[in-house]
Write a protein that holds these residues in place. Sequence first.
Motif, PDB file in Angstrom:
ATOM      1  N   SER A  15       0.839  -1.204   0.000  1.00 41.65           N
ATOM      2  CA  SER A  15       0.000   0.000   0.000  1.00 41.65           C
ATOM      3  C   SER A  15       0.871   1.250   0.000  1.00 41.65           C
ATOM      4  CB  SER A  15      -0.920   0.018   1.220  1.00 41.65           C
ATOM      5  OG  SER A  15      -0.168   0.281   2.388  1.00 41.65           O
ATOM      6  N   VAL A  16       0.353   2.329  -0.564  1.00 42.58           N
ATOM      7  CA  VAL A  16       1.073   3.596  -0.557  1.00 42.58           C
ATOM      8  C   VAL A  16       1.300   4.046   0.883  1.00 42.58           C
ATOM      9  CG1 VAL A  16       0.951   6.033  -1.219  1.00 42.58           C
ATOM     10  CG2 VAL A  16       0.273   4.255  -2.849  1.00 42.58           C
ATOM     11  N   ARG A  17       0.289   3.910   1.714  1.00 38.77           N
ATOM     12  CA  ARG A  17       0.428   4.296   3.125  1.00 38.77           C
ATOM     13  C   ARG A  17       1.536   3.488   3.805  1.00 38.77           C
ATOM     14  NH1 ARG A  17      -4.047   3.838   7.934  1.00 38.77           N
ATOM     15  NH2 ARG A  17      -2.788   4.881   9.502  1.00 38.77           N
ATOM     16  N   GLY A  18       1.546   2.178   3.564  1.00 36.77           N
ATOM     17  CA  GLY A  18       2.578   1.321   4.141  1.00 36.77           C
ATOM     18  C   GLY A  18       3.964   1.676   3.647  1.00 36.77           C
ATOM     19  N   LEU A  19       4.092   2.035   2.370  1.00 34.22           N
ATOM     20  CA  LEU A  19       5.390   2.431   1.811  1.00 34.22           C
ATOM     21  C   LEU A  19       5.870   3.744   2.419  1.00 34.22           C
ATOM     22  CD1 LEU A  19       4.646   1.326  -1.814  1.00 34.22           C
ATOM     23  CD2 LEU A  19       6.550   0.483  -0.414  1.00 34.22           C
ATOM     24  N   ARG A  20       4.953   4.681   2.615  1.00 35.07           N
ATOM     25  CA  ARG A  20       5.344   5.948   3.258  1.00 35.07           C
ATOM     26  C   ARG A  20       5.770   5.712   4.705  1.00 35.07           C
ATOM     27  NH1 ARG A  20       0.370   9.195   0.770  1.00 35.07           N
ATOM     28  NH2 ARG A  20       1.200   9.431  -1.325  1.00 35.07           N
ATOM     29  N   GLU A  21       5.067   4.831   5.401  1.00 35.58           N
ATOM     30  CA  GLU A  21       5.452   4.504   6.777  1.00 35.58           C
ATOM     31  C   GLU A  21       6.827   3.833   6.798  1.00 35.58           C
ATOM     32  OE1 GLU A  21       4.145   5.432   9.678  1.00 35.58           O
ATOM     33  OE2 GLU A  21       2.801   6.613   8.436  1.00 35.58           O
ATOM     34  N   ARG A  22       7.072   2.939   5.858  1.00 38.26           N
ATOM     35  CA  ARG A  22       8.390   2.288   5.786  1.00 38.26           C
ATOM     36  C   ARG A  22       9.480   3.322   5.502  1.00 38.26           C
ATOM     37  NH1 ARG A  22      12.102  -0.370   7.553  1.00 38.26           N
ATOM     38  NH2 ARG A  22      13.351  -1.623   6.166  1.00 38.26           N
ATOM     39  N   PHE A  23       9.210   4.280   4.612  1.00 38.38           N
ATOM     40  CA  PHE A  23      10.158   5.350   4.318  1.00 38.38           C
ATOM     41  C   PHE A  23      10.505   6.113   5.598  1.00 38.38           C
ATOM     42  CE2 PHE A  23      11.334   9.634   2.975  1.00 38.38           C
ATOM     43  CZ  PHE A  23      12.225   9.387   1.941  1.00 38.38           C
ATOM     44  N   ARG A  24       9.500   6.385   6.423  1.00 38.29           N
ATOM     45  CA  ARG A  24       9.733   7.105   7.686  1.00 38.29           C
ATOM     46  C   ARG A  24      10.642   6.329   8.637  1.00 38.29           C
ATOM     47  NH1 ARG A  24       4.138   8.610   6.802  1.00 38.29           N
ATOM     48  NH2 ARG A  24       3.950  10.884   6.784  1.00 38.29           N
ATOM     49  N   GLU A  25      10.620   5.006   8.556  1.00 35.37           N
ATOM     50  CA  GLU A  25      11.433   4.166   9.441  1.00 35.37           C
ATOM     51  C   GLU A  25      12.904   4.100   9.021  1.00 35.37           C
ATOM     52  OE1 GLU A  25       9.513   0.394   9.097  1.00 35.37           O
ATOM     53  OE2 GLU A  25       7.726   1.039  10.209  1.00 35.37           O
ATOM     54  N   LEU A  26      13.185   4.415   7.765  1.00 41.34           N
ATOM     55  CA  LEU A  26      14.539   4.277   7.226  1.00 41.34           C
ATOM     56  C   LEU A  26      15.380   5.516   7.515  1.00 41.34           C
ATOM     57  CD1 LEU A  26      13.530   2.671   3.817  1.00 41.34           C
ATOM     58  CD2 LEU A  26      14.444   1.499   5.838  1.00 41.34           C
ATOM     59  N   HIS A  27      16.697   5.396   7.326  1.00 39.68           N
ATOM     60  CA  HIS A  27      17.631   6.488   7.610  1.00 39.68           C
ATOM     61  C   HIS A  27      18.545   6.707   6.417  1.00 39.68           C
ATOM     62  CE1 HIS A  27      16.450   6.233  11.816  1.00 39.68           C
ATOM     63  NE2 HIS A  27      16.551   4.916  11.688  1.00 39.68           N
ATOM     64  N   ALA A  28      18.804   7.973   6.096  1.00 38.31           N
ATOM     65  CA  ALA A  28      19.761   8.321   5.035  1.00 38.31           C
ATOM     66  C   ALA A  28      20.892   9.111   5.667  1.00 38.31           C
ATOM     67  CB  ALA A  28      19.077   9.149   3.952  1.00 38.31           C
ATOM     68  N   GLU A  29      22.084   8.564   5.598  1.00 35.70           N
ATOM     69  CA  GLU A  29      23.242   9.222   6.205  1.00 35.70           C
ATOM     70  C   GLU A  29      24.288   9.628   5.188  1.00 35.70           C
ATOM     71  OE1 GLU A  29      24.452   6.370   9.104  1.00 35.70           O
ATOM     72  OE2 GLU A  29      22.569   6.521  10.202  1.00 35.70           O
ATOM     73  N   ALA A  30      24.219   9.073   3.971  1.00 35.89           N
ATOM     74  CA  ALA A  30      25.231   9.362   2.956  1.00 35.89           C
ATOM     75  C   ALA A  30      24.602   9.275   1.580  1.00 35.89           C
ATOM     76  CB  ALA A  30      26.378   8.356   3.066  1.00 35.89           C
ATOM     77  N   LEU A  31      25.301   9.840   0.599  1.00 35.95           N
ATOM     78  CA  LEU A  31      24.849   9.730  -0.780  1.00 35.95           C
ATOM     79  C   LEU A  31      24.907   8.264  -1.202  1.00 35.95           C
ATOM     80  CD1 LEU A  31      26.654  12.785  -2.408  1.00 35.95           C
ATOM     81  CD2 LEU A  31      24.317  12.650  -1.530  1.00 35.95           C
ATOM     82  N   PRO A  32      24.102   7.875  -2.186  1.00 36.63           N
ATOM     83  CA  PRO A  32      24.127   6.474  -2.614  1.00 36.63           C
ATOM     84  C   PRO A  32      25.462   6.099  -3.239  1.00 36.63           C
ATOM     85  CG  PRO A  32      22.585   7.754  -3.945  1.00 36.63           C
ATOM     86  CD  PRO A  32      23.145   8.674  -2.921  1.00 36.63           C
ATOM     87  N   ALA A  33      25.772   4.825  -3.189  1.00 38.52           N
ATOM     88  CA  ALA A  33      26.980   4.320  -3.843  1.00 38.52           C
ATOM     89  C   ALA A  33      26.900   4.614  -5.333  1.00 38.52           C
ATOM     90  CB  ALA A  33      27.105   2.816  -3.610  1.00 38.52           C
ATOM     91  N   ALA A  34      28.037   4.949  -5.905  1.00 41.21           N
ATOM     92  CA  ALA A  34      28.076   5.189  -7.348  1.00 41.21           C
ATOM     93  C   ALA A  34      27.654   3.930  -8.085  1.00 41.21           C
ATOM     94  CB  ALA A  34      29.479   5.614  -7.757  1.00 41.21           C
ATOM     95  N   GLY A  35      26.897   4.108  -9.152  1.00 48.50           N
ATOM     96  CA  GLY A  35      26.484   2.975  -9.958  1.00 48.50           C
ATOM     97  C   GLY A  35      25.172   3.219 -10.659  1.00 48.50           C
TER      98      GLY A  35
END
Length: 161
Positions: A15-35
């Motif tokens: 579900s879109v709601r579930g995906l947004r909730e999962r996004f909220r649980e994740l953490h971004a600390e650095a730019l993505p690996a090149a590729g």
Amino acid sequence: MTTPGESAPNTLPRSVRGLRERFRELHAEALPAAGTYRAVFVGPALLRVAAPRAIALGGMPRWYGKRFSGDGSAVNLREDAPGVLREVLPMRVAIAPSWLDGRPAIVVSYGADAPVPWRWVRDEFRPADERTLLGLTFAGTPASRAAASPFTLVRDLPRLD
């Protein structure tokens, strides 16, 4: 985290709601690996069917995904023929507050000189695992968060042949 042989897009909520909730649980600390990262549409079936069509109508038919360079730049990729990728529409990449929740996210923006509608598009990502970025596409302003569309980018593994 996914187990070997399993991809994160298959383990994410539908579900879109579930995906947004999962996004909220994740953490971004650095730019993505090149590729090179291949787009995989997630969420309800209607969204998985409509998203590629909407991207094509926005001027990017046969959109494949993105290539991150690791230096704060990236480019969209179009698949002109099977296995033939062409770079189109460069982007800037930075860690910035998410329009969804204000926490750090990998933010991809196209700039005021990009063609319409891309100048108004902002993609945000957070790593779901070591190869997969869970993303949300926003259009316009932070007020667009109610309509943010989820998708994933999965980093292609180098070919050994």
